[in-house]
Design a protein around this motif. Structure first.
Motif, short mmCIF file in Angstrom:
data_model
loop_
_atom_site.label_atom_id
_atom_site.label_comp_id
_atom_site.label_asym_id
_atom_site.label_seq_id
_atom_site.Cartn_x
_atom_site.Cartn_y
_atom_site.Cartn_z
N SER A 29 -18.98 15.84 17.53
CA SER A 29 -18.49 14.95 18.59
C SER A 29 -18.90 13.52 18.33
O SER A 29 -18.12 12.59 18.58
CB SER A 29 -18.99 15.44 19.96
N ILE A 30 -20.08 13.33 17.79
CA ILE A 30 -20.50 11.97 17.45
C ILE A 30 -19.62 11.41 16.34
O ILE A 30 -19.15 10.27 16.38
CB ILE A 30 -21.99 11.95 17.02
N PHE A 31 -19.34 12.26 15.34
CA PHE A 31 -18.52 11.84 14.21
C PHE A 31 -17.12 11.44 14.68
O PHE A 31 -16.58 10.41 14.25
CB PHE A 31 -18.43 12.97 13.18
N THR A 32 -16.54 12.24 15.59
CA THR A 32 -15.21 11.93 16.09
C THR A 32 -15.19 10.56 16.75
O THR A 32 -14.29 9.74 16.48
CB THR A 32 -14.77 12.99 17.12
N THR A 33 -16.17 10.31 17.59
CA THR A 33 -16.24 9.02 18.27
C THR A 33 -16.31 7.89 17.26
O THR A 33 -15.57 6.89 17.34
CB THR A 33 -17.48 8.96 19.19
N LEU A 34 -17.21 8.06 16.28
CA LEU A 34 -17.37 7.01 15.27
C LEU A 34 -16.08 6.80 14.49
O LEU A 34 -15.68 5.66 14.21
CB LEU A 34 -18.52 7.37 14.33
N ALA A 35 -15.41 7.90 14.18
CA ALA A 35 -14.18 7.79 13.41
C ALA A 35 -13.12 7.02 14.18
O ALA A 35 -12.41 6.18 13.63
CB ALA A 35 -13.67 9.18 13.04
N ILE A 36 -13.03 7.31 15.50
CA ILE A 36 -12.05 6.59 16.32
C ILE A 36 -12.36 5.09 16.32
O ILE A 36 -11.47 4.25 16.12
CB ILE A 36 -12.04 7.16 17.75
N VAL A 37 -13.62 4.78 16.54
CA VAL A 37 -14.01 3.37 16.55
C VAL A 37 -13.69 2.72 15.21
O VAL A 37 -13.18 1.59 15.15
CB VAL A 37 -15.51 3.22 16.88
N TYR A 38 -13.93 3.46 14.14
CA TYR A 38 -13.66 2.92 12.80
C TYR A 38 -12.18 2.60 12.63
O TYR A 38 -11.81 1.51 12.20
CB TYR A 38 -14.12 3.92 11.74
N VAL A 39 -11.33 3.57 12.98
CA VAL A 39 -9.89 3.36 12.82
C VAL A 39 -9.41 2.19 13.67
O VAL A 39 -8.67 1.31 13.20
CB VAL A 39 -9.12 4.65 13.18
N LEU A 40 -9.87 2.16 14.94
CA LEU A 40 -9.50 1.05 15.82
C LEU A 40 -9.92 -0.27 15.21
O LEU A 40 -9.13 -1.23 15.13
CB LEU A 40 -10.19 1.21 17.19
N GLY A 41 -11.16 -0.31 14.74
CA GLY A 41 -11.69 -1.54 14.19
C GLY A 41 -10.91 -1.98 12.96
O GLY A 41 -10.56 -3.15 12.82
N LYS A 42 -10.60 -1.04 12.09
CA LYS A 42 -9.92 -1.36 10.84
C LYS A 42 -8.53 -1.94 11.10
O LYS A 42 -8.16 -2.99 10.59
CB LYS A 42 -9.81 -0.10 9.97
N GLU A 43 -7.76 -1.24 11.96
CA GLU A 43 -6.40 -1.70 12.23
C GLU A 43 -6.43 -3.02 13.00
O GLU A 43 -5.59 -3.90 12.79
CB GLU A 43 -5.63 -0.64 13.03
N ALA A 44 -7.41 -3.13 13.93
CA ALA A 44 -7.49 -4.38 14.68
C ALA A 44 -7.86 -5.53 13.75
O ALA A 44 -7.42 -6.67 13.95
CB ALA A 44 -8.53 -4.25 15.81
N TRP A 45 -8.65 -5.22 12.75
CA TRP A 45 -9.04 -6.22 11.76
C TRP A 45 -7.80 -6.78 11.07
O TRP A 45 -7.65 -7.99 10.89
CB TRP A 45 -9.99 -5.59 10.75
N LEU A 46 -6.87 -5.86 10.72
CA LEU A 46 -5.61 -6.29 10.10
C LEU A 46 -4.84 -7.21 11.04
O LEU A 46 -4.29 -8.23 10.65
CB LEU A 46 -4.74 -5.07 9.75
N ILE A 267 3.37 -6.36 12.96
CA ILE A 267 2.38 -7.00 13.83
C ILE A 267 2.29 -6.26 15.17
O ILE A 267 1.22 -6.10 15.75
CB ILE A 267 2.71 -8.50 14.01
N ASP A 268 3.44 -5.76 15.66
CA ASP A 268 3.46 -4.96 16.90
C ASP A 268 2.57 -3.74 16.75
O ASP A 268 1.78 -3.40 17.64
CB ASP A 268 4.89 -4.50 17.21
N TYR A 269 2.73 -3.09 15.62
CA TYR A 269 1.97 -1.86 15.36
C TYR A 269 0.48 -2.16 15.36
O TYR A 269 -0.30 -1.49 16.03
CB TYR A 269 2.42 -1.29 14.01
N ASN A 270 0.09 -3.19 14.64
CA ASN A 270 -1.33 -3.53 14.57
C ASN A 270 -1.88 -4.00 15.90
O ASN A 270 -3.04 -3.77 16.23
CB ASN A 270 -1.57 -4.61 13.51
N SER A 271 -1.03 -4.64 16.69
CA SER A 271 -1.51 -5.16 17.97
C SER A 271 -1.95 -4.03 18.88
O SER A 271 -2.86 -4.20 19.69
CB SER A 271 -0.42 -5.99 18.64
N LEU A 272 -1.31 -2.87 18.74
CA LEU A 272 -1.69 -1.73 19.58
C LEU A 272 -3.17 -1.40 19.40
O LEU A 272 -3.87 -1.06 20.36
CB LEU A 272 -0.86 -0.49 19.23
#
Lengths: 302, 260
Positions: A29-46, A267-272
């Motif tokens: 469960s900790i890993f899942t949370t971290l993974a979600i944050v990672y994906v969000l962060g990475k795409e938001a970074w783009l 850009i729409d996709y990344n904005s999500l």
């Protein structure tokens, strides 16, 4: 000399197996949370990396229209805050009153009859709540407040969201109130306190950490709730604090946009992902604030 | 010295207490003398606490409980139809078996009860006086704003006594007030009781016969009797008589440790 019984260590396979399984579940469960944050962060970074977007625009703008290069997050944030606040204004007083009634006033018979009915509310699908807001609550508000209430509006979505959260608040608060030791109530009654004084001034402060947890989970649900606001609050970002106007929330916007034909890495996709990260942040900040407030006012017994 | 007839504050008349159909305490006739300590002793489960809790109507919170007979406080029946139990509890305070301070500051523990009882005077003064009367002031005067849960068990119990005094009751009920405390704290509570009886009438339930012998002026001996096994008061007299010259064989067996 041989001891009369054997005290040496023996392997306990079942014990260690269970221990590692439990550990694994926790790690997952900790890993899942971290993974979600990672994906969000990475795409938001783009998203923040693209030339059209700046932090100043994102946090300073009051218009969200990616099609024409407007990336102000505020209209989505304010409508989320407005609908969530309305939901909490409805669910906290009602839920807490219901909890106080169930735990302090109701006879065991009344309680066992009322609790399941309240919990039925929690079993209603949110899409039903959404149409309930649109087809019942909005006409009701229009009858009361007249023309100014738009067909899609934040007030009806917020109120109905509050009704949805109510059973959660009341049942968690009731658990917290019931957990307050009987000896505290007896102490209060023995001082000549009335039932109302006892429940409000002794039991409630002692149960505040549990009530606070209910509030935190309630507000997290309100901020994250999607279906009700997508159906009833409006389909277009609108920077307003007027609850009778239509305005799209962060969740509503994500649901609507991601349902359409989005091209990957546009850009729409990344904005999500930037919006999702913002949503995550809003929930986190609200959680932290509520925890602080609860810690400040709660009265610890033992 | 003139011998006045004893002044009775509480009198019970044929008092029986029921939980549903179960007769817990039967036919108690008791005169509690003013500004004296009356102990209620007897084996576990004989209805001592039930009887004590009848005096301030705490049994009302057990939904199926009811009483027959009367408890008269200065001639007023506490179970009369027009009696408000909240008012009764303002006149008859209670200290419980396990210290149960409110999860508030030491100061608030005393101020709260006074406030809900409509106290309008100088609260600081009342807090200090109550703590002094409970022999706790010197230990807590520098930490009045601290949580009551930072005190030791014995201090907590004295705080509970202090907050009871603060609402100026006439009678203080004590339900085994020292049973959760160590011997030194117990001794302090017992000394405190001797001071409190200058101003208050005290009724104490205790398991500890030495304690009853040490602190009380009168003793009521209770026991399970009859086919229904309900609690009855089998003997009531001056404490020294109960312990030196009991009338009832069962009392003698119990106080000399030959019971059961």
């Amino acid at each position: 000399m041989n001891p009369p019984f054997d005290l040496t260590k023996k392997p306990r396979i079942g014990e260690s197996l269970i221990q590692s399984l439990l550990f694994l579940a926790g790690v997952l469960s900790i890993f899942t949370t971290l993974a979600i944050v990672y994906v969000l962060g990475k795409e938001a970074w783009l998203f923040f990396g693209s030339p059209e977007v700046t932090f100043a625009k994102f946090f300073g703008g009051t218009k969200w229209q990616p099609g024409i290069g407007q990336f102000g997050i505020w209209p989505l944030v304010t409508s989320t805050l407005v609908t969530s606040s309305i939901a909490m204004l409805v669910s906290l007083p009602l839920g807490l009153s219901a909890a106080l009634f169930l735990s302090e006033y109701a006879s065991p018979k009344t309680r066992s009859a009322l609790k399941p009915i309240l919990e039925i509310l929690a079993g209603i699908p949110t899409v039903v709540y959404g149409y309930f807001a649109l087809l019942f609550m909005t006409p009701l508000l229009q009858n009361i407040f007249g023309e100014q209430v738009q067909v899609y509006n934040m007030a009806s979505a917020g109120i109905v969201m509050g009704i949805m959260i109510l059973p959660l608040i009341s049942s968690m608060s009731e658990d917290a109130l019931s957990a307050v030791p009987r000896s505290l109530r007896e102490a209060a009654y023995a001082m000549g306190a009335t039932k109302f004084e006892t429940s409000l001034q002794i039991v409630l402060p002692a149960a505040l950490s549990g009530v606070g947890a209910a509030f935190i989970i309630g507000i997290s649900r309100a901020v994250g709730e999607t279906m009700i606001v997508a159906v009833a609050a409006g389909a277009g970002p609108n920077f307003t604090f007027n609850p009778f106007q239509a305005a799209e929330t962060m969740t509503g916007h994500i649901a609507r946009i991601s349902g359409g034909d989005l091209s990957y890495n546009s850009i729409d996709y990344n904005s999500l992902f930037a919006i999702a990260l913002m949503l995550f942040l809003v929930t986190l900040v609200l959680n932290l604030i509520s925890q602080r407030v609860v810690e400040r006012f709660r009265e610890k017994y033992e | 010295m003139q011998n006045n007839p004893p002044e009775h504050t509480i009198t019970t008349k044929d008092l029986s207490i029921f939980y549903g159909n179960f007769l817990a305490v039967t036919d108690v006739n008791l005169n509690i003398e003013s500004r004296k300590i009356t102990a209620i002793i007897g084996p576990s489960g004989c209805g001592k606490s039930t009887l004590l809790r009848a005096f301030n109507r705490m049994n009302d919170f057990v939904p199926s409980s009811h009483v027959t007979g009367e408890i008269l406080l200065h001639g007023q029946n506490l179970y009369g139809a027009d009696i408000d139990p909240v008012e009764v509890r303002r006149k008859i305070g209670m200290v419980f078996q396990k210290p149960n301070p409110f999860p508030k500051s030491i100061y608030e523990n005393i101020a709260w009860g006074a406030r809900i009882n409509g106290f309008k005077g100088d609260m600081d003064d009342l807090v200090e006086q109550s703590l002094r009367s409970a022999a706790l002031w010197d230990e807590v005067k520098d930490k009045l704003k601290k949580s009551a849960y930072e005190l030791s068990g014995g201090q907590q119990q004295r705080l509970c006594i202090a907050r009871t005094i603060a609402i100026q009751p006439e009678i203080i009920l004590m339900d085994e007030p020292a049973s959760a405390l160590d011997p030194i704290s117990t001794l302090r509570i017992e000394e405190l009781m001797q001071e409190l009886k200058q101003k208050y009438t005290i009724i104490i339930v205790t398991h500890n016969m030495q304690q009853a012998a040490r602190v009380s002026d009168y003793t009521a001996m209770m026991m399970l009797t009859g086919d229904s096994r309900s609690g009855t008061m089998i003997e009531f007299s001056e404490t020294k008589l109960i312990f030196t010259n009991p009338r009832d064989k069962r009392t003698e067996d119990y106080v000399t440790g030959r019971f059961g």
